[in-house]
Design a protein around this motif. Structure first.
Motif, PDB file in Angstrom:
ATOM      1  N   VAL A   1       0.842  -1.207   0.000  1.00  0.00           N
ATOM      2  CA  VAL A   1       0.000   0.000   0.000  1.00  0.00           C
ATOM      3  C   VAL A   1       0.874   1.252   0.000  1.00  0.00           C
ATOM      4  N   GLY A   2       1.880   1.282   0.872  1.00  0.00           N
ATOM      5  CA  GLY A   2       2.779   2.437   0.914  1.00  0.00           C
ATOM      6  C   GLY A   2       3.532   2.632  -0.386  1.00  0.00           C
ATOM      7  N   ILE A   3       3.984   1.542  -0.971  1.00  0.00           N
ATOM      8  CA  ILE A   3       4.700   1.613  -2.248  1.00  0.00           C
ATOM      9  C   ILE A   3       3.792   2.186  -3.331  1.00  0.00           C
ATOM     10  N   LEU A   4       2.546   1.726  -3.357  1.00  0.00           N
ATOM     11  CA  LEU A   4       1.609   2.217  -4.370  1.00  0.00           C
ATOM     12  C   LEU A   4       1.350   3.712  -4.211  1.00  0.00           C
ATOM     13  N   PHE A   5       1.370   4.216  -2.959  1.00  0.00           N
ATOM     14  CA  PHE A   5       1.203   5.660  -2.732  1.00  0.00           C
ATOM     15  C   PHE A   5       2.278   6.438  -3.474  1.00  0.00           C
ATOM     16  N   TYR A   6       3.545   6.084  -3.226  1.00  0.00           N
ATOM     17  CA  TYR A   6       4.612   6.912  -3.794  1.00  0.00           C
ATOM     18  C   TYR A   6       4.967   6.568  -5.232  1.00  0.00           C
ATOM     19  N   ALA A   7       4.677   5.349  -5.673  1.00  0.00           N
ATOM     20  CA  ALA A   7       5.078   4.950  -7.018  1.00  0.00           C
ATOM     21  C   ALA A   7       3.990   5.118  -8.072  1.00  0.00           C
ATOM     22  N   ILE A   8       2.733   5.184  -7.652  1.00  0.00           N
ATOM     23  CA  ILE A   8       1.641   5.297  -8.625  1.00  0.00           C
ATOM     24  C   ILE A   8       0.729   6.484  -8.329  1.00  0.00           C
ATOM     25  N   VAL A   9       0.229   6.593  -7.102  1.00  0.00           N
ATOM     26  CA  VAL A   9      -0.744   7.641  -6.774  1.00  0.00           C
ATOM     27  C   VAL A   9      -0.137   9.032  -6.912  1.00  0.00           C
ATOM     28  N   VAL A  10       1.039   9.238  -6.329  1.00  0.00           N
ATOM     29  CA  VAL A  10       1.654  10.573  -6.398  1.00  0.00           C
ATOM     30  C   VAL A  10       1.953  10.983  -7.842  1.00  0.00           C
ATOM     31  N   PRO A  11       2.547  10.131  -8.675  1.00  0.00           N
ATOM     32  CA  PRO A  11       2.728  10.551 -10.068  1.00  0.00           C
ATOM     33  C   PRO A  11       1.421  10.924 -10.765  1.00  0.00           C
ATOM     34  N   ILE A  12       0.341  10.196 -10.469  1.00  0.00           N
ATOM     35  CA  ILE A  12      -0.949  10.552 -11.066  1.00  0.00           C
ATOM     36  C   ILE A  12      -1.357  11.960 -10.636  1.00  0.00           C
ATOM     37  N   PHE A  13      -1.144  12.278  -9.354  1.00  0.00           N
ATOM     38  CA  PHE A  13      -1.502  13.606  -8.848  1.00  0.00           C
ATOM     39  C   PHE A  13      -0.578  14.717  -9.358  1.00  0.00           C
ATOM     40  N   GLU A  14       0.660  14.378  -9.743  1.00  0.00           N
ATOM     41  CA  GLU A  14       1.637  15.424 -10.051  1.00  0.00           C
ATOM     42  C   GLU A  14       1.983  15.580 -11.527  1.00  0.00           C
ATOM     43  N   LEU A  15       1.532  14.691 -12.373  1.00  0.00           N
ATOM     44  CA  LEU A  15       1.773  14.858 -13.806  1.00  0.00           C
ATOM     45  C   LEU A  15       0.617  15.647 -14.422  1.00  0.00           C
ATOM     46  N   ASN A  16       0.562  16.915 -14.042  1.00  0.00           N
ATOM     47  CA  ASN A  16      -0.506  17.803 -14.506  1.00  0.00           C
ATOM     48  C   ASN A  16      -0.039  19.257 -14.415  1.00  0.00           C
ATOM     49  N   ASP A  17      -0.959  20.175 -14.638  1.00  0.00           N
ATOM     50  CA  ASP A  17      -0.618  21.600 -14.651  1.00  0.00           C
ATOM     51  C   ASP A  17      -0.272  22.176 -13.289  1.00  0.00           C
ATOM     52  N   SER A  18      -0.579  21.452 -12.201  1.00  0.00           N
ATOM     53  CA  SER A  18      -0.220  21.987 -10.885  1.00  0.00           C
ATOM     54  C   SER A  18       1.226  21.668 -10.511  1.00  0.00           C
ATOM     55  N   HIS A  19       1.849  20.716 -11.210  1.00  0.00           N
ATOM     56  CA  HIS A  19       3.208  20.326 -10.878  1.00  0.00           C
ATOM     57  C   HIS A  19       4.099  20.262 -12.122  1.00  0.00           C
ATOM     58  N   ALA A  20       4.243  19.069 -12.691  1.00  0.00           N
ATOM     59  CA  ALA A  20       5.218  18.860 -13.766  1.00  0.00           C
ATOM     60  C   ALA A  20       4.998  19.751 -14.985  1.00  0.00           C
ATOM     61  N   PHE A  21       3.750  20.084 -15.281  1.00  0.00           N
ATOM     62  CA  PHE A  21       3.447  20.924 -16.447  1.00  0.00           C
ATOM     63  C   PHE A  21       2.999  22.333 -16.059  1.00  0.00           C
ATOM     64  N   ASN A  22       3.345  22.748 -14.862  1.00  0.00           N
ATOM     65  CA  ASN A  22       2.953  24.067 -14.370  1.00  0.00           C
ATOM     66  C   ASN A  22       3.773  25.139 -15.083  1.00  0.00           C
ATOM     67  N   PRO A  23       3.132  25.985 -15.878  1.00  0.00           N
ATOM     68  CA  PRO A  23       3.883  27.006 -16.619  1.00  0.00           C
ATOM     69  C   PRO A  23       4.506  28.057 -15.699  1.00  0.00           C
ATOM     70  N   GLY A  24       4.042  28.138 -14.475  1.00  0.00           N
ATOM     71  CA  GLY A  24       4.616  29.097 -13.525  1.00  0.00           C
ATOM     72  C   GLY A  24       5.896  28.615 -12.868  1.00  0.00           C
ATOM     73  N   TRP A  25       6.178  27.339 -12.995  1.00  0.00           N
ATOM     74  CA  TRP A  25       7.404  26.793 -12.416  1.00  0.00           C
ATOM     75  C   TRP A  25       8.567  27.019 -13.374  1.00  0.00           C
ATOM     76  N   GLU A  26       9.719  27.263 -12.829  1.00  0.00           N
ATOM     77  CA  GLU A  26      10.922  27.343 -13.643  1.00  0.00           C
ATOM     78  C   GLU A  26      11.140  25.984 -14.325  1.00  0.00           C
ATOM     79  N   PRO A  27      11.613  25.984 -15.567  1.00  0.00           N
ATOM     80  CA  PRO A  27      11.876  24.709 -16.242  1.00  0.00           C
ATOM     81  C   PRO A  27      12.788  23.776 -15.432  1.00  0.00           C
ATOM     82  N   HIS A  28      13.753  24.356 -14.731  1.00  0.00           N
ATOM     83  CA  HIS A  28      14.664  23.546 -13.925  1.00  0.00           C
ATOM     84  C   HIS A  28      13.909  22.847 -12.787  1.00  0.00           C
ATOM     85  N   ALA A  29      12.956  23.536 -12.174  1.00  0.00           N
ATOM     86  CA  ALA A  29      12.158  22.937 -11.102  1.00  0.00           C
ATOM     87  C   ALA A  29      11.279  21.817 -11.661  1.00  0.00           C
TER      88      ALA A  29
END
Length: 134
Positions: free
Chosen positions: A9-37
């Protein structure tokens, strides 16, 4: 078997759930974030996915609950450390839209990763008592 399921369960949190939550405009594709970030964000997600895949292999194919649990402590503990130190480096769990994902009055990441550590500890305890009984 229960120990394997708990650490999974813990592994699934960090290996699957978090990427689902973060591969979007609020994180990885956030235009407000510096490209390096954004690069560091995707690097962290890819690394955690790889560690998660390795941890699943360890627990389910090698029967190594201890090392798999240790990997969970490293990944989730790293988040908890970053969360605890966020004031010292200007970090925040508030999203760019001003919201914060909460569950039971706690930040979702804090809740999920604390739970992952608790489940991994419980899995180790169950494994130790099972091993001692045999």
């Amino acid at each position: 078997m229960l120990g394997k399921l708990l650490v999974t369960v813990g592994i699934l949190f960090y290996a699957i759930v978090v990427p689902i939550f973060e591969l979007n405009d609020s994180h990885a594709f956030n235009p407000g974030w510096e490209p390096h970030a954004r690069l560091h964000e995707v690097w962290q997600l890819a690394t955690n996915c790889a560690i998660g895949a390795f941890s699943l292999w360890l627990v389910w194919f090698r029967g190594n609950l201890r090392l798999s649990s240790l990997m969970t402590f490293f990944v989730t503990g790293g988040f908890l450390l970053a969360y605890a130190l966020r004031g010292s480096y200007g970090g925040s769990m508030v999203l760019s839209d001003g919201s914060e994902k909460m569950i039971l009055g706690l930040n979702l990441g804090l809740f999920a990763y604390s739970l992952a550590i608790i489940l991994a500890l419980l899995a180790l305890y169950l494994d130790k008592t099972r091993t001692a009984a045999t």
